[in-house]
Design a protein around this motif. Structure first.
Motif, short mmCIF file in Angstrom:
data_model
loop_
_atom_site.label_atom_id
_atom_site.label_comp_id
_atom_site.label_asym_id
_atom_site.label_seq_id
_atom_site.Cartn_x
_atom_site.Cartn_y
_atom_site.Cartn_z
N LEU A 1 7.19 3.93 13.23
CA LEU A 1 7.84 2.88 12.45
C LEU A 1 9.10 2.34 13.11
CD1 LEU A 1 7.33 4.35 8.87
CD2 LEU A 1 6.40 2.19 9.74
N SER A 2 9.89 3.21 13.73
CA SER A 2 11.10 2.71 14.39
C SER A 2 10.73 1.81 15.56
CB SER A 2 12.02 3.86 14.83
OG SER A 2 11.40 4.66 15.80
N ASN A 3 9.66 2.15 16.30
CA ASN A 3 9.19 1.28 17.38
C ASN A 3 8.70 -0.06 16.83
OD1 ASN A 3 9.77 2.96 19.50
ND2 ASN A 3 7.67 3.63 19.84
N ALA A 4 7.93 0.00 15.75
CA ALA A 4 7.39 -1.23 15.16
C ALA A 4 8.51 -2.18 14.77
CB ALA A 4 6.52 -0.90 13.95
N ILE A 5 9.55 -1.65 14.15
CA ILE A 5 10.68 -2.50 13.72
C ILE A 5 11.51 -2.94 14.93
CG2 ILE A 5 12.86 -2.47 12.44
CD1 ILE A 5 11.32 -0.85 10.27
N LYS A 6 11.68 -2.03 15.88
CA LYS A 6 12.47 -2.34 17.08
C LYS A 6 11.86 -3.51 17.87
CE LYS A 6 13.44 1.25 19.64
NZ LYS A 6 13.35 2.30 20.69
N TYR A 7 10.52 -3.51 17.99
CA TYR A 7 9.85 -4.50 18.84
C TYR A 7 9.31 -5.70 18.07
CZ TYR A 7 10.23 -0.87 22.37
OH TYR A 7 10.72 0.08 23.23
N THR A 8 9.67 -5.82 16.79
CA THR A 8 9.25 -6.98 15.99
C THR A 8 10.45 -7.89 15.79
OG1 THR A 8 7.54 -5.69 14.85
CG2 THR A 8 8.27 -7.71 13.78
N VAL B 1 5.91 -5.76 9.41
CA VAL B 1 5.50 -4.40 9.75
C VAL B 1 4.82 -3.82 8.51
CG1 VAL B 1 6.28 -2.06 10.30
CG2 VAL B 1 7.34 -4.03 11.43
N SER B 2 3.65 -3.21 8.70
CA SER B 2 2.97 -2.61 7.55
C SER B 2 2.59 -1.17 7.83
CB SER B 2 1.72 -3.42 7.17
OG SER B 2 0.75 -3.32 8.18
N LEU B 3 2.60 -0.38 6.75
CA LEU B 3 2.24 1.04 6.78
C LEU B 3 1.17 1.25 5.72
CD1 LEU B 3 2.69 4.10 7.38
CD2 LEU B 3 4.59 4.01 5.75
N ILE B 4 -0.04 1.57 6.16
CA ILE B 4 -1.15 1.78 5.22
C ILE B 4 -1.70 3.19 5.42
CG2 ILE B 4 -3.45 1.02 4.49
CD1 ILE B 4 -2.72 -1.77 5.61
N THR B 5 -1.75 3.95 4.35
CA THR B 5 -2.27 5.32 4.40
C THR B 5 -3.51 5.42 3.52
OG1 THR B 5 -0.01 6.13 4.69
CG2 THR B 5 -1.65 7.75 4.11
N VAL C 1 -0.05 1.84 11.32
CA VAL C 1 1.24 1.16 11.45
C VAL C 1 1.00 -0.09 12.28
CG1 VAL C 1 3.61 1.30 12.32
CG2 VAL C 1 2.56 3.31 11.25
N THR C 2 1.17 -1.25 11.66
CA THR C 2 0.88 -2.53 12.31
C THR C 2 2.12 -3.40 12.33
OG1 THR C 2 -1.34 -2.38 11.34
CG2 THR C 2 -0.70 -4.51 12.25
N GLU D 1 -1.12 -2.28 16.70
CA GLU D 1 -1.54 -1.43 15.58
C GLU D 1 -1.84 -0.03 16.10
OE1 GLU D 1 -4.36 -2.59 12.30
OE2 GLU D 1 -5.63 -1.16 13.37
N PHE D 2 -1.15 0.95 15.54
CA PHE D 2 -1.42 2.36 15.83
C PHE D 2 -2.16 2.95 14.64
CE2 PHE D 2 2.10 1.73 18.75
CZ PHE D 2 1.71 2.48 19.85
N THR D 3 -3.26 3.65 14.92
CA THR D 3 -4.02 4.33 13.86
C THR D 3 -4.04 5.82 14.16
OG1 THR D 3 -5.41 2.38 13.57
CG2 THR D 3 -6.23 4.45 12.64
N VAL D 4 -3.44 6.59 13.26
CA VAL D 4 -3.40 8.05 13.39
C VAL D 4 -4.28 8.64 12.30
CG1 VAL D 4 -1.93 10.10 13.24
CG2 VAL D 4 -1.06 8.03 14.34
N CYS D 5 -5.16 9.56 12.67
CA CYS D 5 -6.04 10.22 11.70
C CYS D 5 -5.93 11.73 11.88
CB CYS D 5 -7.48 9.74 11.91
SG CYS D 5 -8.52 10.05 10.48
N VAL D 6 -5.47 12.42 10.84
CA VAL D 6 -5.20 13.86 10.94
C VAL D 6 -5.86 14.59 9.77
CG1 VAL D 6 -3.37 15.61 10.96
CG2 VAL D 6 -2.97 13.41 12.05
N PRO D 7 -6.60 15.70 10.07
CA PRO D 7 -7.15 16.50 8.97
C PRO D 7 -6.06 17.32 8.30
CG PRO D 7 -7.69 17.51 11.09
CD PRO D 7 -6.95 16.24 11.39
N MET D 8 -6.09 17.36 6.95
CA MET D 8 -5.09 18.11 6.20
C MET D 8 -5.77 18.83 5.04
SD MET D 8 -1.94 15.42 6.03
CE MET D 8 -1.37 14.57 7.50
N ARG D 9 -5.23 19.99 4.71
CA ARG D 9 -5.79 20.77 3.61
C ARG D 9 -5.35 20.17 2.28
NH1 ARG D 9 -4.25 26.50 2.43
NH2 ARG D 9 -2.98 26.28 4.30
#
Length: 197
Positions: A57-64, A70-74, A91-92, A153-161
């Protein structure tokens, strides 16, 4: 080493929205966030999740530039492992973007795109290598889509319990009133971490 803890997804997203929303507003950037997670209570390393998101997010805001978005979708996705879900975070931004030539080395330490150094945007070039290492530690994936002058756009996908039983939030009285020193060469990162603390 991963340190698993009980985390509420909406609480983390709220933290990011509060911190980065204010920062975006100062720059005239529209900051959008969307929570599509069914299992709000999960067990994961919350500190490392926060570190990943702070970098992205800091990169997205820094370079926009001013007037951008800037959008954050989970989103929650099914997982083949019983008792787990996959949390996908996108993060787009509509920022300066990156060249196709830079993408193969984006996750290498100290690598920086030429258009950011020419524009005198600060940073060490370590953020994305840290993000990649943390995502790998968690057994997740990270993908990048970008175009110069159009955004990233960065897409991170992580398995969580998934935590099916709700647990009351506990106050840690031992931490009340303690002081913390936040040090980084990037003002936005320091500002964001300070507000979260």
């Amino acid at each position: 080493e991963l340190d698993e803890d009980y985390v509420k997804v909406s609480s983390i997203l709220g933290e990011f929205y509060d911190v980065f929303g204010e920062e975006a507003q100062r720059k005239g950037i529209t900051f959008l966030h969307e929570d599509n997670v069914v299992h709000q209570h999960i067990i994961c390393d919350g500190t490392k999740i926060r570190e990943i998101m702070i970098n992205l997010l800091s990169n997205a805001i820094k370079y926009t530039p001013d007037g951008g978005t800037v959008s954050l979708i989970t989103t929650e996705l099914p997982c083949s492992e019983e008792g787990y879900v996959r949390i996908k975070t996108e993060v787009t931004d509509t920022g300066i973007g990156m060249s196709k030539e830079y993408l193969p080395i984006i996750f290498e330490s100290f690598s920086r795109e030429r258009n950011t150094t020419a524009g005198k945007v600060g940073g060490t070039g370590l953020g994305m290598s840290i993000v990649k290492k943390l995502v790998d530690m968690m057994g997740g994936t990270i993908e990048v889509q970008t175009a110069q002058g159009k955004g990233t756009e960065f897409t991170v996908c992580v398995p969580m319990r998934a935590q099916t039983e709700q647990r009351p939030v506990e106050k840690i009285t031992e931490l009340e009133g303690l002081k913390a020193l936040v040090v980084d060469d990037d003002f936005n990162t320091c500002d964001s971490v300070t507000k979260m603390l």
